[in-house]
Write a protein that holds these residues in place. Sequence first.
Motif, PDB file in Angstrom:
ATOM      1  N   UNK A  18     -37.727 -71.728  22.689  1.00  8.10           N
ATOM      2  CA  UNK A  18     -38.152 -72.378  23.937  1.00  8.10           C
ATOM      3  C   UNK A  18     -37.685 -73.816  24.026  1.00  8.10           C
ATOM      4  N   UNK A  19     -37.774 -74.561  22.905  1.00  7.47           N
ATOM      5  CA  UNK A  19     -37.290 -75.938  22.900  1.00  7.47           C
ATOM      6  C   UNK A  19     -35.791 -76.001  23.144  1.00  7.47           C
ATOM      7  N   UNK A  20     -35.063 -75.074  22.530  1.00  9.12           N
ATOM      8  CA  UNK A  20     -33.611 -75.066  22.694  1.00  9.12           C
ATOM      9  C   UNK A  20     -33.221 -74.779  24.133  1.00  9.12           C
ATOM     10  N   UNK A  21     -33.844 -73.772  24.724  1.00  9.96           N
ATOM     11  CA  UNK A  21     -33.531 -73.444  26.124  1.00  9.96           C
ATOM     12  C   UNK A  21     -33.953 -74.594  27.037  1.00  9.96           C
ATOM     13  N   UNK A 172     -31.550 -55.975   4.651  1.00  9.86           N
ATOM     14  CA  UNK A 172     -30.354 -56.742   4.966  1.00  9.86           C
ATOM     15  C   UNK A 172     -30.238 -56.964   6.477  1.00  9.86           C
ATOM     16  N   UNK A 173     -30.553 -55.954   7.269  1.00  9.80           N
ATOM     17  CA  UNK A 173     -30.490 -56.078   8.723  1.00  9.80           C
ATOM     18  C   UNK A 173     -31.505 -57.116   9.206  1.00  9.80           C
ATOM     19  N   UNK A 174     -32.739 -57.041   8.690  1.00 11.19           N
ATOM     20  CA  UNK A 174     -33.770 -57.995   9.104  1.00 11.19           C
ATOM     21  C   UNK A 174     -33.386 -59.422   8.722  1.00 11.19           C
ATOM     22  N   UNK A 175     -32.880 -59.583   7.513  1.00 11.52           N
ATOM     23  CA  UNK A 175     -32.487 -60.910   7.059  1.00 11.52           C
ATOM     24  C   UNK A 175     -31.312 -61.448   7.870  1.00 11.52           C
ATOM     25  N   UNK A 176     -30.346 -60.586   8.178  1.00 10.47           N
ATOM     26  CA  UNK A 176     -29.195 -61.051   8.958  1.00 10.47           C
ATOM     27  C   UNK A 176     -29.604 -61.423  10.382  1.00 10.47           C
ATOM     28  N   UNK A 177     -30.582 -60.712  10.941  1.00 14.81           N
ATOM     29  CA  UNK A 177     -31.065 -61.086  12.275  1.00 14.81           C
ATOM     30  C   UNK A 177     -31.744 -62.448  12.244  1.00 14.81           C
ATOM     31  N   UNK A 178     -32.517 -62.706  11.193  1.00 12.26           N
ATOM     32  CA  UNK A 178     -33.176 -63.995  11.068  1.00 12.26           C
ATOM     33  C   UNK A 178     -32.159 -65.120  10.899  1.00 12.26           C
ATOM     34  N   UNK A 179     -31.153 -64.884  10.060  1.00 13.06           N
ATOM     35  CA  UNK A 179     -30.101 -65.886   9.862  1.00 13.06           C
ATOM     36  C   UNK A 179     -29.309 -66.078  11.159  1.00 13.06           C
ATOM     37  N   UNK A 180     -29.018 -64.991  11.847  1.00 17.68           N
ATOM     38  CA  UNK A 180     -28.276 -65.087  13.111  1.00 17.68           C
ATOM     39  C   UNK A 180     -29.029 -65.871  14.167  1.00 17.68           C
ATOM     40  N   UNK A 181     -30.335 -65.648  14.258  1.00 15.29           N
ATOM     41  CA  UNK A 181     -31.139 -66.391  15.231  1.00 15.29           C
ATOM     42  C   UNK A 181     -31.158 -67.870  14.880  1.00 15.29           C
ATOM     43  N   UNK A 183     -28.889 -69.502  13.178  1.00 14.39           N
ATOM     44  CA  UNK A 183     -27.546 -70.049  13.422  1.00 14.39           C
ATOM     45  C   UNK A 183     -27.311 -70.292  14.901  1.00 14.39           C
ATOM     46  N   UNK A 184     -27.791 -69.375  15.744  1.00 22.17           N
ATOM     47  CA  UNK A 184     -27.614 -69.532  17.187  1.00 22.17           C
ATOM     48  C   UNK A 184     -28.351 -70.777  17.674  1.00 22.17           C
ATOM     49  N   UNK A 185     -29.574 -70.950  17.214  1.00 20.51           N
ATOM     50  CA  UNK A 185     -30.345 -72.107  17.645  1.00 20.51           C
ATOM     51  C   UNK A 185     -29.702 -73.399  17.160  1.00 20.51           C
ATOM     52  N   UNK A 190     -26.555 -78.351  18.093  1.00 21.84           N
ATOM     53  CA  UNK A 190     -25.415 -79.209  17.793  1.00 21.84           C
ATOM     54  C   UNK A 190     -24.517 -79.363  19.020  1.00 21.84           C
ATOM     55  N   UNK A 191     -24.445 -78.358  19.882  1.00 20.97           N
ATOM     56  CA  UNK A 191     -23.673 -78.478  21.122  1.00 20.97           C
ATOM     57  C   UNK A 191     -24.275 -79.534  22.039  1.00 20.97           C
ATOM     58  N   UNK A 192     -25.597 -79.541  22.110  1.00 20.14           N
ATOM     59  CA  UNK A 192     -26.270 -80.523  22.953  1.00 20.14           C
ATOM     60  C   UNK A 192     -26.029 -81.928  22.407  1.00 20.14           C
TER      61      UNK A 192
END
Length: 193
Positions: A18-21, A172-181, A183-185, A190-192
Motif C-alpha cells: 500500500x505504501x509503495x502504490x 521453494x514456490x512459497x519462498x520464491x513468491x515472497x522473495x519476488x514480492x 524484490x518488486x517492492x 528505488x525507481x521512485x
Amino acid sequence: LGGVLGYLLSQFLTGLVGETIGSLYFILTPALIVWTWWDVVYCIALGCGASLAGGIFPLYELARIDPVKALRGRSVSRAEDATAYRIAAAGCAVLLLSLVFLAGARINVYLGFAGAFFLLCGASLITGLVLVTISPALKKGLYYISGLPGKIAASNIRTNLGRTAVAIAAFMVALSMLVGLGSMIESFRSSVQ
C-alpha cells in the motif's frame, strides 16, 4: 501459531504494498485486515483436510503391504531412481522452454509471465534429482550436526522421495513468491528514489 504469524505477515506485506502504490501512483490506504478465530478454524480445517487427502495413497499402500515387509523398512529401488531421472529430464526440457519464453519477454509481457511459470515448473521437476544427488552429502552433514537422528532424517528424505520432493518444491514456490514480492517492492521504491 501459524495463524497468528500469517496474520502479522499479511499485515506487514499489505502495508508495504500500500505504501509503495501510494508513493508511485495514487494515495492508497490499505484497509485493516480483520482477524477472527474463525480464520484459525478454517485454516485448521484446510490443513487437516489437505493432510488427510495427502495421506490417502500412502495409507492405501500401507494397508496392502505384507506386515513383515513393513517391519523390514522401505528401501530405495532402481525403478524409483529411474523415475527421478525421467522427471528431471522433463524438468530440463521445461527449463529450456522457459528460456525461450523469457527471451520473448521483450516482445510481450505475457511471454515473460509464461517463462516465469515454466521456470518454476522446471525447477520443481528437478527437485527430486537434486535430492537424490545431494543425499550422501546431506546424510554426512546431518550426521555431523545431530548424530544418528540426523542420519535417519536424511535417509527418510531420500527414501520417501515422492512426498519430500513435493514438499520441498512447494516450499521453494512459497519462498520464491515472497522473495519476488520483496524484490518488486524494492524495485518500485528505488525507481521512485
